[in-house]
Structures are given as structure tokens and as C-alpha cells.
Design a protein around this motif. Structure first.
Motif, PDB file in Angstrom:
ATOM      1  N   PRO A 158       0.843  -1.199   0.000  1.00  0.00           N
ATOM      2  CA  PRO A 158       0.000   0.000   0.000  1.00  0.00           C
ATOM      3  C   PRO A 158       0.879   1.251   0.000  1.00  0.00           C
ATOM      4  N   PRO A 159       0.686   2.159  -0.946  1.00  0.00           N
ATOM      5  CA  PRO A 159       1.604   3.298  -1.082  1.00  0.00           C
ATOM      6  C   PRO A 159       1.502   4.336   0.024  1.00  0.00           C
ATOM      7  N   ASP A 160       0.416   4.314   0.789  1.00  0.00           N
ATOM      8  CA  ASP A 160       0.200   5.371   1.781  1.00  0.00           C
ATOM      9  C   ASP A 160       0.595   4.953   3.196  1.00  0.00           C
ATOM     10  N   VAL A 161       1.211   3.799   3.370  1.00  0.00           N
ATOM     11  CA  VAL A 161       1.612   3.332   4.696  1.00  0.00           C
ATOM     12  C   VAL A 161       3.101   3.593   4.880  1.00  0.00           C
ATOM     13  N   ARG A 162       3.480   4.145   6.030  1.00  0.00           N
ATOM     14  CA  ARG A 162       4.871   4.436   6.346  1.00  0.00           C
ATOM     15  C   ARG A 162       5.325   3.562   7.504  1.00  0.00           C
ATOM     16  N   TYR A 163       6.585   3.125   7.435  1.00  0.00           N
ATOM     17  CA  TYR A 163       7.105   2.170   8.408  1.00  0.00           C
ATOM     18  C   TYR A 163       8.293   2.752   9.174  1.00  0.00           C
ATOM     19  N   ASP A 164       8.376   2.396  10.439  1.00  0.00           N
ATOM     20  CA  ASP A 164       9.519   2.810  11.256  1.00  0.00           C
ATOM     21  C   ASP A 164      10.749   1.974  10.917  1.00  0.00           C
ATOM     22  N   MET A 165      10.518   0.769  10.470  1.00  0.00           N
ATOM     23  CA  MET A 165      11.614  -0.080  10.014  1.00  0.00           C
ATOM     24  C   MET A 165      11.115  -1.016   8.927  1.00  0.00           C
ATOM     25  N   ILE A 166      11.943  -1.203   7.916  1.00  0.00           N
ATOM     26  CA  ILE A 166      11.714  -2.218   6.886  1.00  0.00           C
ATOM     27  C   ILE A 166      12.948  -3.100   6.865  1.00  0.00           C
ATOM     28  N   TYR A 167      12.750  -4.409   6.889  1.00  0.00           N
ATOM     29  CA  TYR A 167      13.925  -5.267   6.845  1.00  0.00           C
ATOM     30  C   TYR A 167      13.758  -6.392   5.822  1.00  0.00           C
ATOM     31  N   LEU A 168      14.897  -6.764   5.245  1.00  0.00           N
ATOM     32  CA  LEU A 168      14.986  -7.887   4.315  1.00  0.00           C
ATOM     33  C   LEU A 168      15.945  -8.889   4.933  1.00  0.00           C
ATOM     34  N   SER A 169      15.487 -10.086   5.176  1.00  0.00           N
ATOM     35  CA  SER A 169      16.332 -11.102   5.797  1.00  0.00           C
ATOM     36  C   SER A 169      16.621 -12.229   4.810  1.00  0.00           C
ATOM     37  N   ALA A 170      17.871 -12.262   4.332  1.00  0.00           N
ATOM     38  CA  ALA A 170      18.329 -13.313   3.429  1.00  0.00           C
ATOM     39  C   ALA A 170      17.448 -13.464   2.194  1.00  0.00           C
ATOM     40  N   VAL A 171      17.128 -12.333   1.562  1.00  0.00           N
ATOM     41  CA  VAL A 171      16.359 -12.373   0.316  1.00  0.00           C
ATOM     42  C   VAL A 171      17.048 -11.612  -0.821  1.00  0.00           C
ATOM     43  N   ASP A 172      18.041 -10.797  -0.508  1.00  0.00           N
ATOM     44  CA  ASP A 172      18.673  -9.947  -1.516  1.00  0.00           C
ATOM     45  C   ASP A 172      19.433 -10.737  -2.573  1.00  0.00           C
ATOM     46  N   TYR A 173      19.872 -11.952  -2.232  1.00  0.00           N
ATOM     47  CA  TYR A 173      20.699 -12.747  -3.137  1.00  0.00           C
ATOM     48  C   TYR A 173      20.008 -13.036  -4.470  1.00  0.00           C
ATOM     49  N   GLY A 174      18.689 -13.114  -4.476  1.00  0.00           N
ATOM     50  CA  GLY A 174      17.947 -13.475  -5.673  1.00  0.00           C
ATOM     51  C   GLY A 174      17.482 -12.298  -6.498  1.00  0.00           C
ATOM     52  N   ILE A 175      18.001 -11.090  -6.208  1.00  0.00           N
ATOM     53  CA  ILE A 175      17.551  -9.883  -6.907  1.00  0.00           C
ATOM     54  C   ILE A 175      18.723  -9.259  -7.648  1.00  0.00           C
ATOM     55  N   GLU A 185      15.164   1.983  -3.326  1.00  0.00           N
ATOM     56  CA  GLU A 185      14.690   3.365  -3.500  1.00  0.00           C
ATOM     57  C   GLU A 185      13.215   3.480  -3.135  1.00  0.00           C
ATOM     58  N   GLU A 186      12.408   2.556  -3.656  1.00  0.00           N
ATOM     59  CA  GLU A 186      10.969   2.594  -3.404  1.00  0.00           C
ATOM     60  C   GLU A 186      10.659   2.334  -1.935  1.00  0.00           C
ATOM     61  N   LEU A 187      11.382   1.421  -1.321  1.00  0.00           N
ATOM     62  CA  LEU A 187      11.148   1.133   0.095  1.00  0.00           C
ATOM     63  C   LEU A 187      11.599   2.310   0.968  1.00  0.00           C
ATOM     64  N   ARG A 188      12.666   2.973   0.576  1.00  0.00           N
ATOM     65  CA  ARG A 188      13.110   4.153   1.335  1.00  0.00           C
ATOM     66  C   ARG A 188      12.023   5.212   1.380  1.00  0.00           C
ATOM     67  N   ALA A 189      11.279   5.342   0.273  1.00  0.00           N
ATOM     68  CA  ALA A 189      10.202   6.325   0.219  1.00  0.00           C
ATOM     69  C   ALA A 189       9.052   5.969   1.157  1.00  0.00           C
ATOM     70  N   GLN A 190       9.004   4.722   1.616  1.00  0.00           N
ATOM     71  CA  GLN A 190       7.924   4.305   2.508  1.00  0.00           C
ATOM     72  C   GLN A 190       8.352   4.257   3.969  1.00  0.00           C
TER      73      GLN A 190
END
Length: 275
Positions: A158-175, A185-190
């Protein structure tokens, strides 16, 4: 799902925007050989349907989180406690926003770390994301349905929800790198004001040398031949990156105050975070 730190890697120019990252391969996870449930590709990344089939097989074999390997559970427990500590140390939030801290997990997998994080902080407003509904089987008992986002981020969020923390745990390897930069970039905006994005990586490339890369390239050629002959079949799992490359990714995504280090979790899990 996380990569195997013991997997072989080699220089791979096929990752757009990240010509120095290295491919690596995997044969099993959580004690489940990939050949038991799916076609395996040495040349193409695992797709969402591969993960859906994997989780179906995992839930067939295991009835709950306590059935999963103890060392893996211990690693996730220490990671959850570390994340909880970061949340407690967050700067004061916007006073106009009431309620507990709001956190988003990208690629939650079987949801064990998320369950542990809720055990550490019962009042936490935890939102979770996973490409397939199949992997959410156990976690759905603990997360309201309106906080579960199925699909590929950021499109499914949802584009209108803001988070105090966003985390990725062992998922970056496949991107691939360009897609990862765009996602960051998009997650930073949220992120809410003062919020942080954290990446926990199980695929850090700790040593980068010409000789090491050359030796690993030869090993991968041999493994590729064995794969094609059906002797030892392996799935192309993703890319490994060095510490400098992770820092560069975060800078390119517009993050400031970038910090990184290692967890004392028995696996020396690498972490990097930015604001």
C-alpha cells in the motif's frame, strides 16, 4: 530462504548494474533436496512457483517451526532479538502518529523470525510480504490478513503506509543489482521520518581476488557439466556481493548514514542499514 555460505561462486557479468557480483548455486534447503519437488535450472533463477512448490513440500514434512533445524532456529532467534534492539533504539517518532512501532518484513519465508519478533515485542504492528500465499501457512495465525502483502514489492505494498523499520532477511541474493537498487529506493520512500531499512545477508562474499574468482569459475564449469549429465543437479540461486558492493547499492538507492557489521549469531550474518 537463504543462501548456502559454502556454495561456490564466480564472476558473472549477467547481473545488470552489478557486473562484479557472482553467481552461486544450491541443491537443498531445510534438509529438502530440490530434486524432490521441482525441475531445477542451472541457468535461470528460481521463480515464485518454485518457492511455492518448496513450501508445499516443507509443510508436508514439517508440522511447525519447532520441527525445523535447531541451528537455523537459533540463528533466526538471535537475528530477531537484534532487530528488536534496533527498534527500541529508534529515534522518537512523529508525535502525531499514535500506536506502536510499525515494521515491514520483505520476503518473510516461513515467518519464524517474524513470530520471534512478535514474541520479543507483542505490541509491535508487524506487516509482512511474501511472493506466494503458500509460505504464509503458519504465520497467518499471528498476523492480521490486512497486514499480509502477497506479490513482489514495491508493487504489492500500500503506497500510503509508512514504516519505522523495513527489513529484508536473506532475500537480496535473488535480486539483480538494478532491480535491488530500484526496490531499495521505493522502500526508502515508505519509511517514516527517522525510519531505517535493514538488510540481513546470508550471501556475503568475504573474499574477492582474481585467483579465487578464477578457481571458483573452474569449479562452476565442472559443476555445470555434472548438472547437465544429471550426476549432481543444482539450482541457480542468485548472486553474492562484497561489503563494498552492498554499501554502493545503498548509496545508489539514496540512503544516508549507512552502517554495517556482523551479528554474533554463530553464522556471522552480515547486516547493513540506512536511513
Amino acid at each position: 530462504m537463504s543462501g548456502n555460505r559454502g556454495a561456490h561462486a564466480f564472476r558473472c557479468p549477467s547481473d545488470p548494474g552489478g557486473a562484479r557480483v557472482r553467481r552461486f548455486y544450491q541443491e537443498s534447503w531445510q534438509g529438502i533436496p530440490f530434486t524432490a519437488f521441482s525441475h531445477i535450472s542451472f541457468f535461470h533463477l528460481a521463480e515464485p512457483r518454485f518457492y511455492a512448490s518448496f513450501y508445499e513440500e516443507l509443510f508436508r514434512r514439517y508440522k511447525g517451526w519447532d520441527d525445523l533445524p535447531p541451528t537455523w532456529r537459533l540463528n533466526k532467534r538471535k537475528g530477531a532479538r537484534w532487530l528488536a534492539g534496533l527498534l527500541r533504539d529508534l529515534p522518537a517518532r512523529d508525535p502525531a502518529r499514535e500506536g506502536p512501532a510499525r515494521v515491514l518484513s520483505i520476503g518473510s519465508g516461513v515467518g519464524y523470525m517474524e513470530k520471534l519478533l512478535l514474541d520479543e515485542m507483542p505490541d509491535l504492528e508487524l506487516h509482512v510480504n511474501e511472493p506466494s500465499t503458500v509460505g504464509m501457512k503458519w504465520l497467518r495465525r499471528h498476523i492480521p490478513s490486512d497486514r499480509i502483502y502477497i506479490g513482489l514489492p514495491p508493487a504489492c505494498l500500500p503506497p500510503d503506509v509508512r514504516y519505522d523499520m523495513i527489513y529484508l532477511s536473506a532475500v537480496d541474493y535473488g535480486i539483480p543489482s538494478r532491480e535491488l537498487i530500484h526496490m531499495l529506493e521505493e522502500l526508502r520512500a515508505q519509511l517514516a521520518p527517522g525510519g531505517r531499512l535493514v538488510c540481513l545477508s546470508a550471501s556475503l562474499l568475504e573474499e574477492d581476488s582474481f585467483i579465487g574468482g578464477f578457481v571458483n569459475a573452474i569449479k562452476i564449469v565442472i559443476r555445470g557439466i555434472l548438472h547437465c549429465l544429471g550426476v549432481r543437479r543444482q539450482q541457480f540461486w542468485g548472486w553474492r556481493r562484497t561489503r563494498d558492493e552492498y554499501r554502493q547499492l545503498f548509496r545508489q538507492a539514496g540512503f544516508s548514514h549507512v552502517q554495517d557489521g556482523w551479528l554474533e549469531d554463530g553464522f556471522e550474518t552480515y547486516w547493513i542499514r540506512g536511513e
